[in-house]
Write a protein that holds these residues in place. Structure first.
Motif, PDB file in Angstrom:
ATOM      1  N   ARG A 175      45.617  30.976  27.719  1.00 30.38           N
ATOM      2  CA  ARG A 175      44.274  31.225  28.145  1.00 30.38           C
ATOM      3  C   ARG A 175      43.233  30.708  26.462  1.00 30.38           C
ATOM      4  O   ARG A 175      42.190  31.009  26.717  1.00 30.38           O
ATOM      5  N   ARG A 176      44.526  31.046  25.826  1.00 29.87           N
ATOM      6  CA  ARG A 176      43.683  31.555  24.742  1.00 29.87           C
ATOM      7  C   ARG A 176      43.122  29.842  24.378  1.00 29.87           C
ATOM      8  O   ARG A 176      43.171  29.205  24.182  1.00 29.87           O
ATOM      9  N   LEU A 177      41.912  29.737  23.493  1.00 31.20           N
ATOM     10  CA  LEU A 177      40.777  29.008  23.791  1.00 31.20           C
ATOM     11  C   LEU A 177      40.962  28.093  21.610  1.00 31.20           C
ATOM     12  O   LEU A 177      41.657  28.752  21.575  1.00 31.20           O
ATOM     13  N   VAL A 178      41.537  27.300  21.775  1.00 32.09           N
ATOM     14  CA  VAL A 178      42.364  26.081  21.058  1.00 32.09           C
ATOM     15  C   VAL A 178      40.982  25.141  20.557  1.00 32.09           C
ATOM     16  O   VAL A 178      40.562  24.821  18.782  1.00 32.09           O
ATOM     17  N   GLY A 179      40.240  25.313  21.248  1.00 36.06           N
ATOM     18  CA  GLY A 179      38.976  23.540  20.911  1.00 36.06           C
ATOM     19  C   GLY A 179      38.291  23.500  22.227  1.00 36.06           C
ATOM     20  O   GLY A 179      38.555  23.949  23.075  1.00 36.06           O
ATOM     21  N   VAL A 180      37.632  22.873  21.933  1.00 33.75           N
ATOM     22  CA  VAL A 180      36.806  22.208  22.968  1.00 33.75           C
ATOM     23  C   VAL A 180      36.297  20.333  22.993  1.00 33.75           C
ATOM     24  O   VAL A 180      36.414  19.649  21.935  1.00 33.75           O
ATOM     25  N   VAL A 181      36.520  20.111  23.953  1.00 39.31           N
ATOM     26  CA  VAL A 181      35.926  18.155  24.098  1.00 39.31           C
ATOM     27  C   VAL A 181      34.779  17.962  25.519  1.00 39.31           C
ATOM     28  O   VAL A 181      35.087  18.292  26.107  1.00 39.31           O
ATOM     29  N   SER A 182      34.211  16.551  24.319  1.00 37.82           N
ATOM     30  CA  SER A 182      33.024  15.984  25.404  1.00 37.82           C
ATOM     31  C   SER A 182      33.858  15.657  26.057  1.00 37.82           C
ATOM     32  O   SER A 182      34.751  14.762  26.408  1.00 37.82           O
ATOM     33  N   LEU A 183      33.092  15.119  27.769  1.00 36.18           N
ATOM     34  CA  LEU A 183      33.625  14.624  29.249  1.00 36.18           C
ATOM     35  C   LEU A 183      33.496  13.078  28.353  1.00 36.18           C
ATOM     36  O   LEU A 183      34.428  12.216  28.451  1.00 36.18           O
ATOM     37  N   VAL A 218      23.088  28.145  21.760  1.00 35.04           N
ATOM     38  CA  VAL A 218      23.452  27.056  22.170  1.00 35.04           C
ATOM     39  C   VAL A 218      22.139  26.436  21.495  1.00 35.04           C
ATOM     40  O   VAL A 218      23.133  24.757  21.199  1.00 35.04           O
ATOM     41  N   ARG A 219      21.197  26.469  21.272  1.00 35.44           N
ATOM     42  CA  ARG A 219      19.958  26.196  20.784  1.00 35.44           C
ATOM     43  C   ARG A 219      20.189  24.996  19.811  1.00 35.44           C
ATOM     44  O   ARG A 219      19.995  24.196  19.573  1.00 35.44           O
ATOM     45  N   GLU A 220      20.980  26.125  18.880  1.00 35.79           N
ATOM     46  CA  GLU A 220      20.864  25.765  17.317  1.00 35.79           C
ATOM     47  C   GLU A 220      21.829  24.217  17.386  1.00 35.79           C
ATOM     48  O   GLU A 220      21.712  23.933  16.008  1.00 35.79           O
ATOM     49  N   ASN A 221      22.901  24.558  18.161  1.00 36.80           N
ATOM     50  CA  ASN A 221      23.971  24.032  17.838  1.00 36.80           C
ATOM     51  C   ASN A 221      24.156  22.852  18.334  1.00 36.80           C
ATOM     52  O   ASN A 221      24.907  21.979  18.415  1.00 36.80           O
ATOM     53  N   GLY A 222      22.881  22.993  19.506  1.00 38.34           N
ATOM     54  CA  GLY A 222      22.230  21.233  20.281  1.00 38.34           C
ATOM     55  C   GLY A 222      24.135  21.235  21.199  1.00 38.34           C
ATOM     56  O   GLY A 222      24.388  20.504  21.828  1.00 38.34           O
ATOM     57  N   LEU A 223      24.363  22.348  22.012  1.00 38.21           N
ATOM     58  CA  LEU A 223      25.397  22.352  22.589  1.00 38.21           C
ATOM     59  C   LEU A 223      25.596  22.105  24.205  1.00 38.21           C
ATOM     60  O   LEU A 223      24.531  23.100  24.462  1.00 38.21           O
ATOM     61  N   ILE A 224      25.924  21.208  25.041  1.00 39.10           N
ATOM     62  CA  ILE A 224      26.072  21.818  26.602  1.00 39.10           C
ATOM     63  C   ILE A 224      26.847  22.634  27.025  1.00 39.10           C
ATOM     64  O   ILE A 224      25.829  23.240  28.419  1.00 39.10           O
ATOM     65  N   ALA A 225      27.604  23.553  26.879  1.00 42.11           N
ATOM     66  CA  ALA A 225      28.023  25.104  27.188  1.00 42.11           C
ATOM     67  C   ALA A 225      28.586  25.473  26.052  1.00 42.11           C
ATOM     68  O   ALA A 225      28.926  24.895  24.923  1.00 42.11           O
ATOM     69  N   LEU A 226      28.645  26.871  25.833  1.00 41.69           N
ATOM     70  CA  LEU A 226      29.129  27.499  25.270  1.00 41.69           C
ATOM     71  C   LEU A 226      30.094  28.882  25.772  1.00 41.69           C
ATOM     72  O   LEU A 226      29.937  29.153  26.607  1.00 41.69           O
ATOM     73  N   PRO A 227      31.438  28.919  24.666  1.00 40.51           N
ATOM     74  CA  PRO A 227      32.677  28.865  25.703  1.00 40.51           C
ATOM     75  C   PRO A 227      32.539  31.110  25.033  1.00 40.51           C
ATOM     76  O   PRO A 227      31.703  30.915  24.037  1.00 40.51           O
ATOM     77  N   VAL A 228      33.023  31.194  26.078  1.00 42.49           N
ATOM     78  CA  VAL A 228      32.906  32.677  26.065  1.00 42.49           C
ATOM     79  C   VAL A 228      34.367  33.741  25.706  1.00 42.49           C
ATOM     80  O   VAL A 228      35.194  33.202  27.245  1.00 42.49           O
ATOM     81  N   VAL A 229      34.240  33.832  24.855  1.00 43.80           N
ATOM     82  CA  VAL A 229      36.561  34.591  25.027  1.00 43.80           C
ATOM     83  C   VAL A 229      36.576  36.343  25.268  1.00 43.80           C
ATOM     84  O   VAL A 229      35.177  36.762  24.255  1.00 43.80           O
ATOM     85  N   ASP A 230      37.857  36.436  25.478  1.00 52.50           N
ATOM     86  CA  ASP A 230      37.267  37.512  24.849  1.00 52.50           C
ATOM     87  C   ASP A 230      38.170  38.163  23.322  1.00 52.50           C
ATOM     88  O   ASP A 230      37.736  37.455  22.314  1.00 52.50           O
ATOM     89  N   HIS A 231      38.278  39.395  23.355  1.00 55.69           N
ATOM     90  CA  HIS A 231      38.570  39.621  21.656  1.00 55.69           C
ATOM     91  C   HIS A 231      40.192  39.111  21.072  1.00 55.69           C
ATOM     92  O   HIS A 231      40.135  38.730  19.728  1.00 55.69           O
ATOM     93  N   GLU A 232      40.293  38.587  22.054  1.00 60.62           N
ATOM     94  CA  GLU A 232      41.961  37.826  21.982  1.00 60.62           C
ATOM     95  C   GLU A 232      41.458  36.645  21.318  1.00 60.62           C
ATOM     96  O   GLU A 232      43.000  35.447  21.641  1.00 60.62           O
ATOM     97  N   ARG A 233      40.831  35.921  22.113  1.00 62.14           N
ATOM     98  CA  ARG A 233      40.398  34.446  22.095  1.00 62.14           C
ATOM     99  C   ARG A 233      40.617  33.775  23.254  1.00 62.14           C
ATOM    100  O   ARG A 233      40.624  32.981  23.611  1.00 62.14           O
ATOM    101  N   ARG A 234      41.306  34.791  24.619  1.00 64.04           N
ATOM    102  CA  ARG A 234      40.963  34.000  25.970  1.00 64.04           C
ATOM    103  C   ARG A 234      39.779  34.078  26.458  1.00 64.04           C
ATOM    104  O   ARG A 234      38.993  34.458  26.245  1.00 64.04           O
ATOM    105  N   LEU A 235      39.874  32.418  26.922  1.00 65.67           N
ATOM    106  CA  LEU A 235      38.475  31.872  27.736  1.00 65.67           C
ATOM    107  C   LEU A 235      38.272  32.982  28.589  1.00 65.67           C
ATOM    108  O   LEU A 235      39.118  33.210  30.144  1.00 65.67           O
ATOM    109  N   LEU A 236      36.797  33.187  29.117  1.00 71.11           N
ATOM    110  CA  LEU A 236      36.033  34.474  30.175  1.00 71.11           C
ATOM    111  C   LEU A 236      35.638  33.072  30.899  1.00 71.11           C
ATOM    112  O   LEU A 236      35.864  33.589  32.162  1.00 71.11           O
ATOM    113  N   GLY A 237      35.002  32.657  30.355  1.00 68.55           N
ATOM    114  CA  GLY A 237      33.678  31.783  31.139  1.00 68.55           C
ATOM    115  C   GLY A 237      33.019  30.382  30.463  1.00 68.55           C
ATOM    116  O   GLY A 237      32.797  30.649  29.007  1.00 68.55           O
TER     117      GLY A 237
END
Length: 445
Positions: A175-183, A218-237
């Motif tokens: 479950r390590r975060l490697v990227g994001v993609v919009s719908l 979020v505001r500065e990057n114009g994001l819809i959502a911002l991933p939250v990860v732990d120190h090993e880049r596992r996605l938490l929410g």
């Protein structure tokens, strides 16, 4: 006309239902919030119990968390409370439980379903004020190994339980975060294209990061959502844009309140009782009264000078007001720049230098405007004293107003807490010292 709250308090369910037909959810929320602010708040609970189930859930979700906590404290039916809590998203539920006593929180958590209890407890385990408490753990994710078509099918399956599907995290092994993609990107791309070819480099935060910092990201990057990860880049929410905007609004409200010398109410004004309003202000007033004794001490120290030249006393209010206003202007500007990450402690020298120059020009302008009238009314000698003092206190006030917020931020203190009110008190006293010292030297007192 009898109010809706009074009808509910009397048990007139027919009257309540007739009145509800004329109102939308927003209006009902305002009425419930106002009733919660009245002594006892019993009518709010009676009114809420009178609402149909779906409408009650909608109204409860629309209330501010402090008001939700007040309402839960007045409801006695555990089943009713459980239904309301189960209907909330985990992050909203965690925010509500923060408002309740620890014993109540523990009891309510135990009444949740195992899955909801686990997610909520995990959020409450992060520090107060962190983005970990505000993230949504219910996320629709796609593996990096699938195609766009397979990713769309997965989003359809998981979409109902996810808080947002407009930005989809792409995860690898563990479950390590490697990227994001919009719908949108998924919908306009061929179904056979690998997801790894269309995903973007993610911007992410750690759960211990402050929610205000994450919200600005979020505001500065114009994001819809911002991933939250732990120190090993596992996605938490994910931290969604609506939660981010709410965090920024709350932070700006707190800064505005503290800049005016009061604690934020954290609820609509009419729903806050008089005693709560008093508590939000009395501490600041007491602190400022103590600080104002410095001004009295200064005046007492220069009593002899005042007795010799009574005209000096005429300009004390003018100088105090000028110093306080100049300091407050500088502090407000710098606090705003700190909030938007334009300034850091390393900029202290440049900022103070700019504000000293600004203070000099402001003071010189005021001195030029006031020199003629002062000469006319009290004579040349005192006019010169006033002109020099105005320039000096404007420089002192703007320099102090620039330095204090930056130093406070570096020390981990909210700059708004130590900005305008305390700076005003400080420059009032020091401005008078400058005034009477200048008068003593130039007038030979």
């Amino acid at each position: 006309m009898t109010s809706l709250g009074d009808l509910a308090a009397r048990g007139d369910l027919r009257g309540v239902r007739e009145r509800l037909d004329e109102l939308d959810v927003t209006e009902i929320v305002e009425i419930v919030a106002a009733e919660l602010g009245r002594r006892g708040g019993g009518a709010a609970a009676s009114l809420f119990r009178s609402l149909p189930k779906d409408l009650a859930i909608a109204v409860f979700e629309a209330l501010e968390p402090p008001l939700q906590g007040d309402l839960v404290g007045r409801l006695r039916d555990e089943t009713e409370i459980k239904v309301l809590l189960e209907g909330l998203d985990p992050d909203d539920r965690a925010e509500l439980l923060e408002e309740l006593p620890a014993k109540v929180t523990k009891r309510l958590l135990s009444g949740l379903s195992p899955g909801e209890r686990s997610m909520t407890a995990a959020l409450l385990g992060f520090p107060a004020g962190s983005v970990g408490r505000r993230m949504s753990p219910e996320v629709a994710t796609v593996p990096e190994t699938v195609t766009v078509g397979e990713a769309l099918e997965r989003v359809r399956r998981e979409g109902d339980r996810a808080e947002t599907i407009y930005l989809v995290p792409v995860v690898g092994e563990g479950r390590r975060l490697v990227g994001v993609v919009s719908l949108r990107r998924l919908l306009v791309t061929g179904r056979d294209v690998p997801v790894r070819d269309v995903c973007a480099e993610p911007v992410s935060v750690l759960p211990e990061d402050g929610e205000e910092t994450a919200a600005r990201t979020v505001r500065e990057n114009g994001l819809i959502a911002l991933p939250v990860v732990d120190h090993e880049r596992r996605l938490l929410g994910v931290f969604t844009v609506d939660d981010a905007m709410r965090a920024l609004e709350r932070a700006e409200s707190e800064d505005s309140a503290r800049g005016g010398g009061t604690e934020p109410l954290r609820r609509p004004y009419l729903s806050a009782g008089v005693l709560r309003v008093v508590r939000s202000r009395i501490g600041w007033l007491l602190g400022l009264v103590v600080g104002a004794t410095l001004t009295v001490t200064v005046l007492d120290s220069f009593e002899d000078a005042l007795e010799q030249v009574v005209a000096l006393a005429l300009f004390v209010p003018l100088l105090i007001g000028t110093a306080g206003n100049a300091g407050a202007q500088a502090a407000t500007t710098v606090v705003r720049a700190i909030t938007t990450d334009d300034l850091r402690l390393r900029d202290l020298g440049r900022v103070v230098g700019r504000e000293l120059a600004t203070g000099f020009l402001l003071g010189a302008g005021l001195a030029v405007v006031g020199f003629g009238p002062a000469w006319w009314f009290v004579g040349l000698d005192i006019a010169v004293v006033l002109a020099l003092t105005v320039v000096a206190i404007c420089m002192l006030a703007t320099g102090t107003g620039a330095a204090v917020p930056l130093v406070a931020r570096a020390a981990g203190v909210d700059p708004a807490v130590v900005s305008a009110p305390f700076i005003t008190t400080f420059v009032d006293a020091t401005g008078l010292i400058i005034y009477f010292t200048t008068a003593t030297l130039l007038l030979g007192l």
